[in-house]
Design a protein around this motif. Structure first.
Motif, mmCIF file in Angstrom:
data_model
loop_
_atom_site.group_PDB
_atom_site.id
_atom_site.type_symbol
_atom_site.label_atom_id
_atom_site.label_comp_id
_atom_site.label_asym_id
_atom_site.label_seq_id
_atom_site.Cartn_x
_atom_site.Cartn_y
_atom_site.Cartn_z
ATOM 1 N N TRP A 117 0.877 -1.164 0.000
ATOM 2 C CA TRP A 117 0.000 0.000 0.000
ATOM 3 C C TRP A 117 0.916 1.216 0.000
ATOM 4 N N VAL A 118 0.746 2.090 -0.974
ATOM 5 C CA VAL A 118 1.596 3.268 -1.123
ATOM 6 C C VAL A 118 0.711 4.512 -1.059
ATOM 7 N N PRO A 119 1.071 5.487 -0.201
ATOM 8 C CA PRO A 119 0.283 6.724 -0.156
ATOM 9 C C PRO A 119 0.186 7.356 -1.547
ATOM 10 N N LEU A 120 -0.993 7.881 -1.876
ATOM 11 C CA LEU A 120 -1.175 8.487 -3.200
ATOM 12 C C LEU A 120 -0.146 9.584 -3.452
ATOM 13 N N SER A 121 0.264 10.273 -2.399
ATOM 14 C CA SER A 121 1.241 11.355 -2.544
ATOM 15 C C SER A 121 2.623 10.849 -2.964
ATOM 16 N N GLU A 122 2.872 9.534 -2.844
ATOM 17 C CA GLU A 122 4.176 8.956 -3.195
ATOM 18 C C GLU A 122 4.181 8.228 -4.541
ATOM 19 N N LEU A 123 3.034 8.169 -5.215
ATOM 20 C CA LEU A 123 2.963 7.413 -6.464
ATOM 21 C C LEU A 123 3.924 7.948 -7.518
ATOM 22 N N ASP A 124 4.064 9.261 -7.592
ATOM 23 C CA ASP A 124 4.929 9.850 -8.605
ATOM 24 C C ASP A 124 6.385 9.405 -8.431
ATOM 25 N N SER A 125 6.824 9.226 -7.202
ATOM 26 C CA SER A 125 8.211 8.810 -6.976
ATOM 27 C C SER A 125 8.365 7.294 -6.952
ATOM 28 N N ARG A 126 7.281 6.548 -6.762
ATOM 29 C CA ARG A 126 7.376 5.090 -6.634
ATOM 30 C C ARG A 126 7.137 4.352 -7.946
ATOM 31 N N LEU A 127 6.160 4.812 -8.746
ATOM 32 C CA LEU A 127 5.840 4.110 -9.988
ATOM 33 C C LEU A 127 7.012 4.204 -10.971
ATOM 34 N N ALA A 128 7.376 3.066 -11.563
ATOM 35 C CA ALA A 128 8.554 2.992 -12.431
ATOM 36 C C ALA A 128 8.318 3.574 -13.821
ATOM 37 N N TYR A 129 7.073 3.592 -14.281
ATOM 38 C CA TYR A 129 6.798 3.955 -15.669
ATOM 39 C C TYR A 129 6.070 5.288 -15.768
ATOM 40 N N ALA A 130 6.560 6.164 -16.657
ATOM 41 C CA ALA A 130 6.000 7.510 -16.821
ATOM 42 C C ALA A 130 4.516 7.466 -17.179
ATOM 43 N N ASP A 131 4.111 6.536 -18.035
ATOM 44 C CA ASP A 131 2.697 6.458 -18.427
ATOM 45 C C ASP A 131 1.808 6.152 -17.225
ATOM 46 N N GLU A 132 2.289 5.308 -16.306
ATOM 47 C CA GLU A 132 1.497 4.988 -15.119
ATOM 48 C C GLU A 132 1.497 6.160 -14.135
ATOM 49 N N ARG A 133 2.598 6.909 -14.075
ATOM 50 C CA ARG A 133 2.616 8.111 -13.230
ATOM 51 C C ARG A 133 1.590 9.118 -13.746
ATOM 52 N N ARG A 134 1.470 9.218 -15.070
ATOM 53 C CA ARG A 134 0.479 10.118 -15.665
ATOM 54 C C ARG A 134 -0.938 9.672 -15.294
ATOM 55 N N LEU A 135 -1.202 8.361 -15.318
ATOM 56 C CA LEU A 135 -2.528 7.857 -14.932
ATOM 57 C C LEU A 135 -2.814 8.134 -13.462
ATOM 58 N N ALA A 136 -1.776 8.065 -12.620
ATOM 59 C CA ALA A 136 -1.956 8.377 -11.197
ATOM 60 C C ALA A 136 -2.358 9.837 -11.015
ATOM 61 N N GLU A 137 -1.799 10.739 -11.833
ATOM 62 C CA GLU A 137 -2.190 12.148 -11.793
ATOM 63 C C GLU A 137 -3.652 12.308 -12.210
ATOM 64 N N VAL A 138 -4.049 11.582 -13.254
ATOM 65 C CA VAL A 138 -5.449 11.605 -13.696
ATOM 66 C C VAL A 138 -6.347 11.134 -12.555
ATOM 67 N N ALA A 139 -5.941 10.061 -11.864
ATOM 68 C CA ALA A 139 -6.727 9.528 -10.745
ATOM 69 C C ALA A 139 -6.854 10.558 -9.633
ATOM 70 N N ASN A 140 -5.761 11.230 -9.304
ATOM 71 C CA ASN A 140 -5.811 12.243 -8.239
ATOM 72 C C ASN A 140 -6.772 13.377 -8.590
ATOM 73 N N ARG A 141 -6.748 13.824 -9.840
ATOM 74 C CA ARG A 141 -7.675 14.878 -10.263
ATOM 75 C C ARG A 141 -9.125 14.391 -10.201
ATOM 76 N N LEU A 142 -9.338 13.160 -10.614
ATOM 77 C CA LEU A 142 -10.677 12.572 -10.591
ATOM 78 C C LEU A 142 -11.185 12.441 -9.150
ATOM 79 N N ILE A 143 -10.325 11.997 -8.253
ATOM 80 C CA ILE A 143 -10.701 11.861 -6.840
ATOM 81 C C ILE A 143 -11.032 13.234 -6.269
ATOM 82 N N ASP A 144 -10.248 14.252 -6.624
ATOM 83 C CA ASP A 144 -10.532 15.612 -6.161
ATOM 84 C C ASP A 144 -11.908 16.075 -6.632
ATOM 85 N N ARG A 145 -12.226 15.804 -7.905
ATOM 86 C CA ARG A 145 -13.537 16.197 -8.450
ATOM 87 C C ARG A 145 -14.665 15.456 -7.730
#
Length: 151
Positions: A117-145
């Motif tokens: 389990w990884v805090p959402l705030s750490e996904l950008d530094s933990r995920l190995a692949y740029a495309d998945e980091r981008r999806l995590a950003e999309v998820a964070n924006r969606l959760i905020d909405r």
């Protein structure tokens, strides 16, 4: 060289989706690459005959992490090419934002080295692949909405 198409699906499963932002965590899998490095990514796998992409995401998350989730929203797709066993593969992976339902993290799947389990705030530094980091950003924006819609 022969070209084949493969389609997979997976998910970003979040625990604490309705709770405080700082307590939200996502389930990630770690796989050891050929160089012995542990690379963290989102759980995903091949769509089986007769399955929808959403059904695959739910099944693959359960198989690779030991936890159950339900699809909340589509996050988008990742598209890439690679060569293996003498063939070029064009792969598309559909990703979904998922809500944690139940289960315990487990690395029992032979394809998985570790799960966490990884805090959402750490996904950008933990995920190995740029495309998945981008999806995590999309998820964070969606959760905020979603959160703003509840207030």
């Amino acid at each position: 060289m022969r070209t084949v198409r493969e389609t997979s699906a997976g998910g970003l499963v979040v625990d604490g989706l309705d709770g405080p932002r700082e307590k939200r965590c996502a389930a990630l899998i770690g796989r050891t690459d050929r160089r012995g490095r542990l690379l963290w990514s989102l759980p995903k796998g091949h769509i089986e005959e007769g399955e929808t992409a959403e059904q695959t995401a739910i099944r693959e998350v359960a198989e690779e992490t030991g936890i159950n989730g339900s699809v909340v929203a589509e996050l988008g797709s990742i598209d890439y090419w690679f060569v293996t066993e003498g063939r070029r593969v064009h792969k598309t992976v559909h990703h979904y934002l998922m809500r944690f339902l139940d289960g315990e993290l487990s690395d029992a799947d032979v394809e998985v080295t570790k799960v966490a389990w990884v805090p959402l705030s750490e996904l950008d530094s933990r995920l190995a692949y740029a495309d998945e980091r981008r999806l995590a950003e999309v998820a964070n924006r969606l959760i905020d909405r979603m959160e703003n819609g509840r207030q």
